[in-house]
Design an enzyme around this catalytic site. Structure first.
Site, PDB file in Angstrom:
ATOM      1  N   ASP A  24       0.897  -1.156   0.000  1.00  0.00           N
ATOM      2  CA  ASP A  24       0.000   0.000   0.000  1.00  0.00           C
ATOM      3  C   ASP A  24       0.934   1.203   0.000  1.00  0.00           C
ATOM      4  O   ASP A  24       1.638   1.450   0.987  1.00  0.00           O
ATOM      5  CB  ASP A  24      -0.883  -0.004   1.248  1.00  0.00           C
ATOM      6  CG  ASP A  24      -1.740   1.253   1.344  1.00  0.00           C
ATOM      7  OD1 ASP A  24      -1.518   2.212   0.564  1.00  0.00           O
ATOM      8  OD2 ASP A  24      -2.632   1.284   2.207  1.00  0.00           O
ATOM      9  N   TYR A  44      -8.260  15.012  -6.763  1.00  0.00           N
ATOM     10  CA  TYR A  44      -7.409  14.346  -7.759  1.00  0.00           C
ATOM     11  C   TYR A  44      -6.500  15.385  -8.425  1.00  0.00           C
ATOM     12  O   TYR A  44      -5.279  15.198  -8.504  1.00  0.00           O
ATOM     13  CB  TYR A  44      -8.275  13.638  -8.803  1.00  0.00           C
ATOM     14  CG  TYR A  44      -7.490  12.835  -9.830  1.00  0.00           C
ATOM     15  CD1 TYR A  44      -6.965  11.595  -9.517  1.00  0.00           C
ATOM     16  CD2 TYR A  44      -7.283  13.329 -11.120  1.00  0.00           C
ATOM     17  CE1 TYR A  44      -6.241  10.850 -10.456  1.00  0.00           C
ATOM     18  CE2 TYR A  44      -6.569  12.595 -12.061  1.00  0.00           C
ATOM     19  CZ  TYR A  44      -6.050  11.353 -11.725  1.00  0.00           C
ATOM     20  OH  TYR A  44      -5.333  10.631 -12.663  1.00  0.00           O
ATOM     21  N   THR A  97      -7.872   2.410 -19.532  1.00  0.00           N
ATOM     22  CA  THR A  97      -7.434   1.491 -18.470  1.00  0.00           C
ATOM     23  C   THR A  97      -8.638   1.176 -17.580  1.00  0.00           C
ATOM     24  O   THR A  97      -9.680   1.832 -17.689  1.00  0.00           O
ATOM     25  CB  THR A  97      -6.346   2.141 -17.573  1.00  0.00           C
ATOM     26  OG1 THR A  97      -6.978   3.162 -16.785  1.00  0.00           O
ATOM     27  CG2 THR A  97      -5.199   2.737 -18.363  1.00  0.00           C
ATOM     28  N   THR A 104     -10.441   4.226 -16.087  1.00  0.00           N
ATOM     29  CA  THR A 104     -11.397   5.028 -16.855  1.00  0.00           C
ATOM     30  C   THR A 104     -12.590   4.194 -17.359  1.00  0.00           C
ATOM     31  O   THR A 104     -13.460   4.726 -18.038  1.00  0.00           O
ATOM     32  CB  THR A 104     -10.706   5.702 -18.064  1.00  0.00           C
ATOM     33  OG1 THR A 104     -10.018   4.702 -18.815  1.00  0.00           O
ATOM     34  CG2 THR A 104      -9.738   6.781 -17.629  1.00  0.00           C
TER      35      THR A 104
HETATM   36  P1  NAP Z   1      -5.457   1.388 -12.836  1.00  0.00           P
HETATM   37  O1  NAP Z   1      -5.630   0.525 -14.034  1.00  0.00           O
HETATM   38  O2  NAP Z   1      -6.549   1.479 -11.830  1.00  0.00           O
HETATM   39  O3  NAP Z   1      -4.088   0.977 -12.133  1.00  0.00           O
HETATM   40  C1  NAP Z   1      -3.691   1.513 -10.903  1.00  0.00           C
HETATM   41  C2  NAP Z   1      -3.119   0.407 -10.048  1.00  0.00           C
HETATM   42  O4  NAP Z   1      -2.640   0.996  -8.816  1.00  0.00           O
HETATM   43  C3  NAP Z   1      -4.181  -0.638  -9.666  1.00  0.00           C
HETATM   44  O5  NAP Z   1      -3.663  -1.935  -9.719  1.00  0.00           O
HETATM   45  C4  NAP Z   1      -4.513  -0.217  -8.249  1.00  0.00           C
HETATM   46  O6  NAP Z   1      -5.050  -1.252  -7.462  1.00  0.00           O
HETATM   47  C5  NAP Z   1      -3.151   0.214  -7.744  1.00  0.00           C
HETATM   48  N1  NAP Z   1      -3.249   0.981  -6.520  1.00  0.00           N
HETATM   49  C6  NAP Z   1      -4.194   1.883  -6.177  1.00  0.00           C
HETATM   50  N2  NAP Z   1      -3.972   2.349  -4.941  1.00  0.00           N
HETATM   51  C7  NAP Z   1      -2.865   1.726  -4.482  1.00  0.00           C
HETATM   52  C8  NAP Z   1      -2.155   1.775  -3.279  1.00  0.00           C
HETATM   53  N3  NAP Z   1      -2.544   2.547  -2.241  1.00  0.00           N
HETATM   54  N4  NAP Z   1      -1.037   1.029  -3.153  1.00  0.00           N
HETATM   55  C9  NAP Z   1      -0.636   0.212  -4.152  1.00  0.00           C
HETATM   56  N5  NAP Z   1      -1.291   0.104  -5.317  1.00  0.00           N
HETATM   57  C10 NAP Z   1      -2.401   0.852  -5.478  1.00  0.00           C
HETATM   58  O7  NAP Z   1      -5.204   2.904 -13.275  1.00  0.00           O
HETATM   59  P2  NAP Z   1      -4.300   3.545 -14.447  1.00  0.00           P
HETATM   60  O8  NAP Z   1      -5.221   4.267 -15.333  1.00  0.00           O
HETATM   61  O9  NAP Z   1      -3.320   2.570 -14.960  1.00  0.00           O
HETATM   62  O10 NAP Z   1      -3.547   4.646 -13.575  1.00  0.00           O
HETATM   63  C11 NAP Z   1      -2.160   4.603 -13.296  1.00  0.00           C
HETATM   64  C12 NAP Z   1      -1.705   6.017 -12.929  1.00  0.00           C
HETATM   65  O11 NAP Z   1      -1.934   6.866 -14.061  1.00  0.00           O
HETATM   66  C13 NAP Z   1      -2.491   6.629 -11.766  1.00  0.00           C
HETATM   67  O12 NAP Z   1      -1.617   7.381 -10.971  1.00  0.00           O
HETATM   68  C14 NAP Z   1      -3.478   7.553 -12.467  1.00  0.00           C
HETATM   69  O13 NAP Z   1      -3.886   8.628 -11.662  1.00  0.00           O
HETATM   70  C15 NAP Z   1      -2.642   8.010 -13.656  1.00  0.00           C
HETATM   71  N6  NAP Z   1      -3.422   8.527 -14.781  1.00  0.00           N
HETATM   72  C16 NAP Z   1      -4.316   7.731 -15.429  1.00  0.00           C
HETATM   73  C17 NAP Z   1      -5.034   8.267 -16.499  1.00  0.00           C
HETATM   74  C18 NAP Z   1      -6.048   7.472 -17.276  1.00  0.00           C
HETATM   75  O14 NAP Z   1      -6.765   8.082 -18.101  1.00  0.00           O
HETATM   76  N7  NAP Z   1      -6.145   6.169 -17.096  1.00  0.00           N
HETATM   77  C19 NAP Z   1      -4.833   9.602 -16.883  1.00  0.00           C
HETATM   78  C20 NAP Z   1      -3.916  10.365 -16.198  1.00  0.00           C
HETATM   79  C21 NAP Z   1      -3.210   9.818 -15.144  1.00  0.00           C
HETATM   80  P3  NAP Z   1      -6.675  -1.355  -7.379  1.00  0.00           P
HETATM   81  O15 NAP Z   1      -7.125  -1.891  -8.705  1.00  0.00           O
HETATM   82  O16 NAP Z   1      -6.881  -2.289  -6.224  1.00  0.00           O
HETATM   83  O17 NAP Z   1      -7.183   0.031  -7.118  1.00  0.00           O
END
Ligand code: NAP
Length: 262
Positions: A65, A167, A202, A205
């Site tokens: 975490d 956020y 992802t 979203t």
């Molecule tokens: P994702 O598919 O939800 O992946 C995020 C991963 O981080 C998930 O496996 C999640 O686990 C894990 N996680 C969340 N909280 C955690 C914690 N406290 N400790 C350890 N692991 C944790 O999301 P993503 O879209 O790939 O996002 C990755 C990063 O890119 C994030 O920082 C997000 O804010 C950023 N981002 C994403 C987008 C977008 O459009 N997708 C755009 C801009 C920035 P759980 O599944 O259990 O929550």
């Protein structure tokens, strides 16, 4: 064809079980890196670590975490023990809102935002990145071989998102954290950069994509007219982690189809 832009490098990737972190772990392994895949979803991390091993690299799957100081320090210590060092950190773990995974109706104006929701997002998205950067930097300084720290922020670091204030604030914080650390770590040949993705396909979203009208309005704001793929972000991280990106520090890259420039 296999290439080797990260041959003999050891990378730690948080949020490595899903989305952007997952794509980055696999992209890095394709380029020769050993990868520690860390996530609060250990089963998911193990699946990605197994794919890294299949590509012929060393891998570790770590439960963490990122908002917990002791767990983060242990994660970095395990990475060093299992892989033999840490050259690259990609801090990708994050949540979009406090009830992430529970419900979709997250837009709540700050005037109505419960303090607990605010704190939860800041604890993961900002404290979490700080803790990971700090622990990795300490190891990189100790090893004396320089290093690359890559923080995943968001276009929301620059664009205020009504209804998702906590956020936007967390991601703007990561952008400033990146610049301060870039200055503080430059003498150690550790570069610190951030990637501010736009709207990427992802699991994060997925709820937005299910709401057809909302997704359509978001895509209308993207000059290139489409969502990005996790690989678009992974390739930015690869650039920053590789020799090609050696002269970048304190920068933000926006794989976003042109959203943030507007
Ligand atoms: P994702 O598919 O939800 O992946 C995020 C991963 O981080 C998930 O496996 C999640 O686990 C894990 N996680 C969340 N909280 C955690 C914690 N406290 N400790 C350890 N692991 C944790 O999301 P993503 O879209 O790939 O996002 C990755 C990063 O890119 C994030 O920082 C997000 O804010 C950023 N981002 C994403 C987008 C977008 O459009 N997708 C755009 C801009 C920035 P759980 O599944 O259990 O929550």
């Amino acid at each position: 064809m296999a290439s080797s832009r990260l041959e003999n490098k050891n990378a730690l990737i948080t949020g490595g079980a899903s989305g952007i972190g997952r794509a980055t772990a696999l992209r890095f392994a394709e380029e020769g890196a050993n990868v520690a895949v860390a996530d609060r979803n250990l089963k998911g991390a193990e699946e990605i670590a197994a794919l890294v091993t299949k590509l012929g690299r060393k891998a570790a799957a770590l439960a963490v975490d990122v908002s917990d100081e002791a767990q983060v320090d242990a994660m970095v210590a395990r990475t060093v023990a299992d892989l033999g060092g840490i050259d690259i950190l990609v801090a990708a773990a994050g949540v979009s809102h406090a009830r992430y995974g529970e419900r979709n109706d997250h837009p709540v104006p700050l005037a109505e935002k419960p303090l607990a929701d605010w704190r939860k997002v800041l604890a993961i998205n900002l404290d979490g990145v700080f803790l990971c950067d700090r622990a990795a930097a300490r190891e990189m300084i100790k090893a004396g071989r320089g290093g690359r720290i890559i923080n995943i922020s968001s276009g929301a670091a620059k664009l205020p998102l009504p209804g998702s204030g906590e956020y936007s604030v967390s991601k703007a914080g990561v952008w400033m954290l990146t610049r301060v650390m870039a200055l503080e770590l430059a003498a150690h040949r550790i570069t610190v950069n951030t990637i501010g993705p736009g709207f990427i396909d992802t699991p994060m979203t997925a709820p937005v994509q299910r709401s057809e009208g909302f997704a359509k309005r978001l895509i209308e704001r993207v000059p290139l007219g489409m969502m990005g793929e996790p690989l678009d972000v992974a390739n930015s991280a690869l650039f920053l982690a590789s020799e090609d990106g050696r002269y970048y520090t304190g920068s933000i890259l926006h794989p976003d189809g042109g959203v943030v420039m507007q």
